[in-house]
Design an enzyme around this catalytic site. Structure first.
Site, PDB file in Angstrom:
ATOM      1  N   SER A  86     -10.612  -0.939   3.612  1.00 42.31           N
ATOM      2  CA  SER A  86      -9.227  -1.019   4.760  1.00 42.31           C
ATOM      3  C   SER A  86      -9.127   0.721   5.669  1.00 42.31           C
ATOM      4  CB  SER A  86      -8.000  -2.240   4.903  1.00 42.31           C
ATOM      5  OG  SER A  86      -8.568  -3.176   4.056  1.00 42.31           O
ATOM      6  N   GLU A 145      -4.694   3.032   6.884  1.00 42.04           N
ATOM      7  CA  GLU A 145      -3.969   2.910   5.078  1.00 42.04           C
ATOM      8  C   GLU A 145      -5.179   4.405   4.571  1.00 42.04           C
ATOM      9  OE1 GLU A 145      -5.730   0.994   1.748  1.00 42.04           O
ATOM     10  OE2 GLU A 145      -4.735  -0.873   3.043  1.00 42.04           O
ATOM     11  N   ARG A 161       1.259  -1.413   0.201  1.00 43.78           N
ATOM     12  CA  ARG A 161       0.478   0.070   0.463  1.00 43.78           C
ATOM     13  C   ARG A 161       1.026   0.971  -0.741  1.00 43.78           C
ATOM     14  NH1 ARG A 161      -2.790  -3.962  -0.294  1.00 43.78           N
ATOM     15  NH2 ARG A 161      -5.163  -3.751   0.199  1.00 43.78           N
TER      16      ARG A 161
HETATM   17  N1  EPU Z   1     -10.647 -11.057  10.140  1.00 41.62           N
HETATM   18  C1  EPU Z   1     -11.128 -11.005  11.605  1.00 41.62           C
HETATM   19  N2  EPU Z   1     -11.970 -10.846  11.599  1.00 41.62           N
HETATM   20  C2  EPU Z   1     -12.447  -9.507  11.018  1.00 41.62           C
HETATM   21  C3  EPU Z   1     -11.971  -9.536   9.705  1.00 41.62           C
HETATM   22  C4  EPU Z   1     -11.172  -9.951   9.491  1.00 41.62           C
HETATM   23  O1  EPU Z   1     -10.617 -12.276  12.539  1.00 41.62           O
HETATM   24  O2  EPU Z   1     -13.358  -8.846  11.466  1.00 41.62           O
HETATM   25  C5  EPU Z   1      -9.510 -11.990   9.713  1.00 41.62           C
HETATM   26  C6  EPU Z   1      -9.978 -13.608   9.380  1.00 41.62           C
HETATM   27  O3  EPU Z   1      -9.189 -14.371  10.060  1.00 41.62           O
HETATM   28  C7  EPU Z   1      -9.745 -13.177   7.872  1.00 41.62           C
HETATM   29  C8  EPU Z   1      -8.162 -12.234   7.727  1.00 41.62           C
HETATM   30  O4  EPU Z   1      -8.811 -11.552   8.975  1.00 41.62           O
HETATM   31  O5  EPU Z   1      -9.228 -14.698   8.078  1.00 41.62           O
HETATM   32  C9  EPU Z   1      -7.809 -12.473   6.904  1.00 41.62           C
HETATM   33  O6  EPU Z   1      -8.633 -11.374   6.352  1.00 41.62           O
HETATM   34  P1  EPU Z   1      -9.792 -10.421   4.767  1.00 41.62           P
HETATM   35  O7  EPU Z   1      -9.741 -11.723   4.184  1.00 41.62           O
HETATM   36  O8  EPU Z   1     -11.232 -10.041   4.802  1.00 41.62           O
HETATM   37  O9  EPU Z   1      -8.391  -9.973   4.479  1.00 41.62           O
HETATM   38  P2  EPU Z   1      -7.516  -8.210   5.420  1.00 41.62           P
HETATM   39  O10 EPU Z   1      -6.409  -8.926   5.805  1.00 41.62           O
HETATM   40  O11 EPU Z   1      -8.338  -8.281   6.485  1.00 41.62           O
HETATM   41  C10 EPU Z   1      -6.337  -7.002   3.084  1.00 41.62           C
HETATM   42  C11 EPU Z   1      -6.195  -5.913   2.230  1.00 41.62           C
HETATM   43  C12 EPU Z   1      -8.164  -6.070   1.959  1.00 41.62           C
HETATM   44  C13 EPU Z   1      -8.332  -7.287   0.475  1.00 41.62           C
HETATM   45  C14 EPU Z   1      -8.495  -8.211   1.489  1.00 41.62           C
HETATM   46  C15 EPU Z   1      -8.474  -9.589   0.553  1.00 41.62           C
HETATM   47  C16 EPU Z   1      -4.872  -4.571   3.752  1.00 41.62           C
HETATM   48  C17 EPU Z   1      -5.256  -3.378   4.631  1.00 41.62           C
HETATM   49  N3  EPU Z   1      -6.659  -5.035   3.474  1.00 41.62           N
HETATM   50  O12 EPU Z   1      -7.634  -7.283   4.346  1.00 41.62           O
HETATM   51  O13 EPU Z   1      -7.891  -4.724   1.039  1.00 41.62           O
HETATM   52  O14 EPU Z   1      -9.723  -7.461  -0.335  1.00 41.62           O
HETATM   53  O15 EPU Z   1      -7.345  -8.079   2.373  1.00 41.62           O
HETATM   54  O16 EPU Z   1      -6.914  -9.565  -0.229  1.00 41.62           O
HETATM   55  O17 EPU Z   1      -4.138  -5.227   3.620  1.00 41.62           O
HETATM   56  C18 EPU Z   1      -8.472  -2.215   0.484  1.00 41.62           C
HETATM   57  O18 EPU Z   1      -7.175  -2.012   0.695  1.00 41.62           O
HETATM   58  O19 EPU Z   1      -9.138  -1.757   0.983  1.00 41.62           O
HETATM   59  C19 EPU Z   1      -8.874  -3.615   1.192  1.00 41.62           C
HETATM   60  C20 EPU Z   1     -10.271  -3.886   1.111  1.00 41.62           C
END
Ligand code: EPU
Length: 340
Positions: A240, A336, A166
């Site tokens: 995010s 972010e 990012r």
């Molecule tokens: N999780 C929780 N609770 C929550 C949310 C997430 O426990 O409320 C845990 C779960 O275990 C889940 C893990 O976090 O398996 C990862 O969650 P998710 O796959 O939703 O992805 P993220 O790491 O929260 C990142 C990016 C997103 C992108 C997704 C998918 C960042 C800051 N965010 O989110 O990007 O869509 O991966 O690749 O890196 C953005 O940057 O605006 C964005 C939405």
């Protein structure tokens, strides 16, 4: 050339924050941008200038006492083609998902995992957008940007952008210095699929997909995103709000001994990337709402504006979240979203 005065920016930021711009104009080419800047220089030389794309990674906490310039440079143009790739240039004002769907229709691979990300083409290299195992840096060929001070158009190749998680030079040392005009992406004629990330394979299976295609992967990503990320047209948000923090393996092991369910992904350099959403959820914020500011009930990493929250209210909530995560886990979250 039309310069508007005192207009609301509510429809120009996906958080739907109702702040005002003293001056507002859009531009559809580098020449029009130059004309506008010259005009403002003449009549309001000390005006602050702000370049706006899709407004999807931005939290306004105050009015803009200056000129907001909305990038409306449109168009797709195939630059060249070789055995493996098609090189497609897109105007920075094009909607990002519109661009992705254009590629999907042609069967060109590379951006299907980035389907449905809000915002415009111009912002994609700015913060090296990423999702489901793919980042812009993987498909980026070059961009053209206008240097506000030198009044020249500069080309940036992939290595010039210093892409990170990012991050890019446009968020760091060149912040507010360049206006991105167009971005050229390198798309594969024979797609290479990235379906190992999390829920993609599972979703493809549920969809009954037997043979992979860019259209099928794009649809799977759209289904997954729609199931947990709020549609900014319905509930204001900027995706995010925080980055997923990176910590040392030793610190991770220490946290794991206290919190065995903690979610972390090993990185190439030996560090571990934590799921910030998990940390925030553990602090009890998921689904929290105060007035119209809240923490999304299906994804704790996303802060939302239910209707009329102010930017300050969302910002204050983000600070409370940050402090509670630090108090519980000793991990500092980094925003972010850009705060204005
Ligand atoms: N999780 C929780 N609770 C929550 C949310 C997430 O426990 O409320 C845990 C779960 O275990 C889940 C893990 O976090 O398996 C990862 O969650 P998710 O796959 O939703 O992805 P993220 O790491 O929260 C990142 C990016 C997103 C992108 C997704 C998918 C960042 C800051 N965010 O989110 O990007 O869509 O991966 O690749 O890196 C953005 O940057 O605006 C964005 C939405």
């Amino acid at each position: 050339m039309q310069v508007h005065q005192n207009i609301s920016l509510r429809q120009y930021n996906t958080f739907g924050i109702d702040v005002k711009a003293r001056l507002f104009a859009d531009f559809s080419s580098a020449e029009k941008l130059q004309e506008l800047l010259a005009y403002v220089q003449q009549f309001s030389p000390n005006s602050q200038r702000m370049i706006l794309g899709g407004g999807s990674n931005l939290l306004f906490t105050k009015d803009v006492d200056g000129l907001v310039l909305k990038n409306e440079i449109m168009g797709f143009e195939q630059q060249k083609e070789d055995y493996e790739f098609v090189y497609l240039r897109a105007g920075a004002g094009e909607n990002w998902n519109g661009f992705v769907q254009y590629c999907v229709q042609q069967g060109w691979g590379g951006v299907e995992n980035l389907s449905l990300i809000p915002g415009n083409v111009g912002a994609s290299p700015m913060q090296n957008i990423g999702a489901y195992g793919v980042e812009i840096k993987d498909v980026f060929e070059e961009l053209e940007a206008y240097h506000l001070h030198d009044k020249t158009i500069v080309k940036f190749a992939n290595k010039d952008c210093a892409f990170g998680y990012r991050e890019s030079v446009f968020k760091q040392q060149y912040k507010n210095q360049f206006v991105i005009l167009s971005v050229t992406y390198k798309l594969r004629k024979q797609p290479v699929f990235h379906t190992s990330y999390g829920a993609i394979n599972q979703e493809l299976e549920q969809m009954g997909v037997k043979e992979l295609s860019v259209a099928a992967v794009s649809q799977a990503v759209i289904n997954i995103r729609s199931s947990k990320l709020p549609d900014p047209k319905v509930i204001g948000n900027a995706g995010s709000f925080f980055k997923n923090p990176q910590i040392t393996k030793a610190k991770f092991q220490n946290l794991q001994s206290q919190f065995p369910a903690i979610v972390g992904y090993p990185l190439e350099n030996g560090d571990v990337k934590l799921a910030a959403g998990w940390l925030i959820e553990q602090c009890g914020w998921k689904g929290y709402r105060k007035g119209d500011a809240g923490c999304h009930a299906k994804q704790a990493l996303v802060l939302v504006n239910y209707a009329n929250a102010t930017g300050k209210e969302i910002f204050d909530l983000s600070e409370e979240i940050l402090q509670s995560v630090y108090a519980k886990f000793g991990v500092k979250l980094e925003k972010e979203v850009n705060i204005f």
